[in-house]
Design a protein around this motif. Structure first.
Motif, short mmCIF file in Angstrom:
data_model
loop_
_atom_site.label_atom_id
_atom_site.label_comp_id
_atom_site.label_asym_id
_atom_site.label_seq_id
_atom_site.Cartn_x
_atom_site.Cartn_y
_atom_site.Cartn_z
N SER A 285 0.82 -1.21 0.00
CA SER A 285 0.00 0.00 0.00
C SER A 285 0.86 1.26 0.00
O SER A 285 0.41 2.32 -0.45
CB SER A 285 -0.91 0.01 1.23
N LEU A 286 2.07 1.15 0.51
CA LEU A 286 2.99 2.29 0.53
C LEU A 286 3.56 2.59 -0.85
O LEU A 286 4.00 3.70 -1.13
CB LEU A 286 4.13 1.99 1.51
N GLY A 287 3.53 1.57 -1.73
CA GLY A 287 4.06 1.76 -3.08
C GLY A 287 5.11 0.77 -3.48
O GLY A 287 5.65 0.82 -4.59
N VAL A 288 5.44 -0.17 -2.58
CA VAL A 288 6.42 -1.21 -2.91
C VAL A 288 5.84 -2.12 -3.98
O VAL A 288 4.69 -2.55 -3.89
CB VAL A 288 6.80 -2.03 -1.66
N ASN A 289 6.63 -2.39 -4.99
CA ASN A 289 6.19 -3.27 -6.07
C ASN A 289 6.03 -4.69 -5.53
O ASN A 289 6.96 -5.25 -4.95
CB ASN A 289 7.24 -3.26 -7.19
#
Length: 501
Positions: A220-224
């Motif tokens: 959700s933070l943006g980590v792939n």
């Protein structure tokens, strides 16, 4: 215990493949003629073959003893087994509420089996409950599965020492689901053993608990999601960290310093161990330390983006050592040292002998010590360059470009550009067209901007050279910028700096 005790029936049974069988007396063949087992209540049989064992990796026990006992006999057997354990140095106090084998032979078999894989008496005393595990039902299935998923047999003892609770686990119910979960995160099959050796406690976690929430929060933070597997391989400990009390507070603090979520995601993907930095004991004190050494608060995000490891270093000691070195050897005052840290935080981890080589090279070319100090404050990357490359660039500067040293002092970034890829081809084109300009005018711009300048109707007015910030845009006096994209946001600036991670 005497075999002719009136209330004791002792049956000798053996293992067949991965199972042991107790053969009732009514189905048994003739008793052995061995004088030691002539008692009709003690029966002996030939062992079944173990060659087709389900777990051929480990030798199955050839003899196991089972005893049907009354309450009094169990108490007597417990005393005898505890005395045996004490005799070999094992303290059996924690085994009081544990069901123990009925004979010394079974306990001796467990002890010897575990010793064969590398455990010691000290290991037994660290976790005596492992002696309550059956060799046939618990130990061999677990070890066989662990070896199957990648734990080397030579390191099996080391693994059990780290996480002896694994011997109590059910292969099907507890171990297999965890391995499937790791594979579902894109952890490579050949890396499973490495991950488990690094963090064996993973095998005790519930899938729907901490592990799933940690992964979900990072995504959700943006980590792939495709990078979660490599992150687990690099730093599996984050799977056991609680989001609310450990990961989220760290993320929110770093965001408060000016780091966008996109940049944090890239940091975590490449350096997953940053997630494990303790916020109160490590991160906050290091940020406060940077500020105490003169670093500007608005530069903290840039520093962390360039060198995330700075959050986990023994920073005060390193900064003190490097500041003293810069002041003593380079005559750079504390304020100048702070500017160096802002532009190249990696300098705090460079060896002093490494930094002295390019410095001595510059001094040897006739540049004054105070000018060298100015060059380093302006472009700290100088202290990390290879002297051989600097020699080639300097030779071209003096022999082909025929320019005064003053220009190098004013634009030390010259040494950071590739001689064959940028300096030489651009200079030759300028020479062919007969254009005379400063070093910064033709070097500090993109290829597209250089073409525009080269074929422009007029030469742009020259101004003071831009400030070099590692991995980011070059800032000109008056808050102008030199970059390929004129409309980049602050988030995109920091994102570009992640190239240096």
């Amino acid at each position: 215990m005497p075999s002719n005790h009136p209330s004791l029936i002792q049956i000798h049974f053996v293992s067949n493949e991965s199972k042991g069988y107790i053969i009732p007396p009514l189905m048994s063949p003739k008793p052995s003629q061995n004088p030691q087992t002539n008692n009709p209540r003690v029966l002996s049989f030939k062992p079944f073959s173990t060659q087709s064992s389900k777990f051929p990796e480990y030798e199955m026990p050839t003899v196991t003893w089972g005893v049907v006992q009354g309450r009094k006999e169990k108490l007597v057997s417990r005393v005898i087994i505890c005395d045996y354990l004490k005799s070999i140095g094992i303290i059996p106090d924690e085994l009081e509420n544990l069901e123990l084998p009925s004979t010394i032979e079974v306990m001796r078999e467990r002890v010897e089996f575990l010793q064969k894989i590398g455990l010691t008496i000290d290991d037994f005393n660290e976790y005596p409950l492992m002696l309550g595990c059956s060799v046939r039902k618990n130990i061999i299935p677990v070890l066989g599965y662990l070896e199957k998923v990648g734990i080397q047999r030579s390191r099996m003892g080391e693994f059990v020492k780290k996480y002896p609770q694994v011997l109590h686990a059910s292969v099907v119910v507890e171990l297999v689901p965890v391995i499937r979960f790791l594979r579902g995160l894109d952890v490579e099959r050949q890396d499973i053993g490495y991950v488990l050796m690094k963090y064996p406690e993973l095998l005790g976690f519930k899938l729907e608990g901490t592990m799933s929430t940690s992964v979900a929060y990072l995504v959700s933070l943006g980590v792939n999601p495709r990078d979660i597997g490599p992150m687990v391989t690099q730093y599996p400990y984050f799977l056991g960290m609680r989001v609310g009390t450990m990961i989220k507070p760290l993320v929110e603090y770093l965001i408060s310093l000016g780091l966008p979520k996109k940049v944090l995601a890239r940091m975590f993907e490449k350096r997953a161990y940053i997630i494990g930095y303790d916020l109160e004991e490590m991160v906050k004190p290091n940020v406060d330390c940077l500020i105490s050494f003169g670093v500007q608060k608005e530069k903290l995000a840039s520093i962390i983006a360039q060198y995330p490891q700075i959050l986990g270093l023994p920073l005060k000691a390193k900064l003190s050592t490097q500041q003293y070195f810069f002041n003593l050897k380079l005559k750079i005052d504390p304020e100048g040292f702070a500017r160096v840290i802002e532009r190249m935080p990696q300098v705090i981890s460079l060896g002093q002998n490494v930094m002295m080589k390019p410095i001595e090279f510059l001094l040897g070319r006739g540049i004054l010590a105070q000018d060298v100090a100015k060059m380093i404050v302006r472009c700290p990357q100088l202290v990390g360059l290879q002297v051989g490359l600097m020699k080639n660039s300097f030779y071209f500067f003096k022999s082909e470009m025929e320019r005064p040293l003053k220009e190098l002092v004013e634009f030390p970034e010259y040494f950071t550009y590739g001689l064959e890829s940028r300096i030489k081809p651009r200079f030759m084109r300028l020479k062919h067209k007969g254009i005379r300009c400063s070093l910064s005018w033709f070097l500090n711009c993109s290829d597209q901007r250089f073409e525009e300048r080269l074929y422009g109707d007029y030469v742009e007015m020259e101004s003071e050279g831009p400030m070099f910030v590692m991995g980011g845009k070059l800032e000109l006096p008056g808050n102008e910028v030199v970059c390929d994209e004129e409309d980049e946001s602050d988030d995109e600036i920091l994102y570009r700096r992640m190239v240096s991670l």
